[in-house]
Design a protein around this motif. Sequence first.
Motif, mmCIF file in Angstrom:
data_model
loop_
_atom_site.group_PDB
_atom_site.id
_atom_site.type_symbol
_atom_site.label_atom_id
_atom_site.label_comp_id
_atom_site.label_asym_id
_atom_site.label_seq_id
_atom_site.Cartn_x
_atom_site.Cartn_y
_atom_site.Cartn_z
ATOM 1 N N VAL A 103 0.843 -1.195 0.000
ATOM 2 C CA VAL A 103 0.000 0.000 0.000
ATOM 3 C C VAL A 103 0.884 1.253 0.000
ATOM 4 O O VAL A 103 0.626 2.208 -0.741
ATOM 5 N N ILE B 23 -5.334 5.006 2.626
ATOM 6 C CA ILE B 23 -6.649 4.350 2.747
ATOM 7 C C ILE B 23 -7.654 5.141 3.571
ATOM 8 O O ILE B 23 -8.850 4.869 3.514
ATOM 9 N N LEU C 177 -7.820 -1.696 3.421
ATOM 10 C CA LEU C 177 -6.428 -2.086 3.262
ATOM 11 C C LEU C 177 -6.313 -3.163 2.192
ATOM 12 O O LEU C 177 -5.414 -3.119 1.338
ATOM 13 N N ALA D 119 -6.630 -1.644 -1.264
ATOM 14 C CA ALA D 119 -5.431 -0.880 -1.619
ATOM 15 C C ALA D 119 -4.218 -1.775 -1.852
ATOM 16 O O ALA D 119 -3.358 -1.451 -2.670
ATOM 17 N N ALA D 120 -4.148 -2.907 -1.169
ATOM 18 C CA ALA D 120 -2.992 -3.806 -1.307
ATOM 19 C C ALA D 120 -2.996 -4.546 -2.635
ATOM 20 O O ALA D 120 -1.942 -5.003 -3.093
#
Length: 146
Positions: A14, A21, A101, A104-105
């Motif tokens: 991220v 985030i 998360l 976004a990862a």
Amino acid sequence: MTGAPAMEASLAAVADAGIDIRHALFDRFFAAYPERRASFMVVDASSRRMTDETLQMMYGLAKGESWVWPLVTELVHTHRAYGPLPIAEYDAFIDMTVAELGVAAGAAWTSECAAAWAGQAEALKAMIRRARAEWQAALPDPATAV
């Protein structure tokens, strides 16, 4: 250490992607709890701190860090000043943090990573419940009863 390496890899992914985030997280939280927006005098500052602390506490739990419990108890006590925050809101915020998360990862969000974050999210929720119960026993307040 339970899942800490996988969790760290997702945080690095991220960061490498340059994604913050907190924006999507707070959009999602306020969509679910629009009445809560009034509790935030400066959303920009609060969103940074709450997002960082939530991630740090879960990662700290995975690493067996001793500082997590004192931080949780302090935050739970501080939150009492905002009135009766339903435990469901704590749970939802933690779950939303993990979900954002994961988005976004991207490809770094493996099943191992997802399981590690989910496990630590449950541990954090349990810790919050324990802290609330202990504060309520020490300083009874009908408005913030568990």
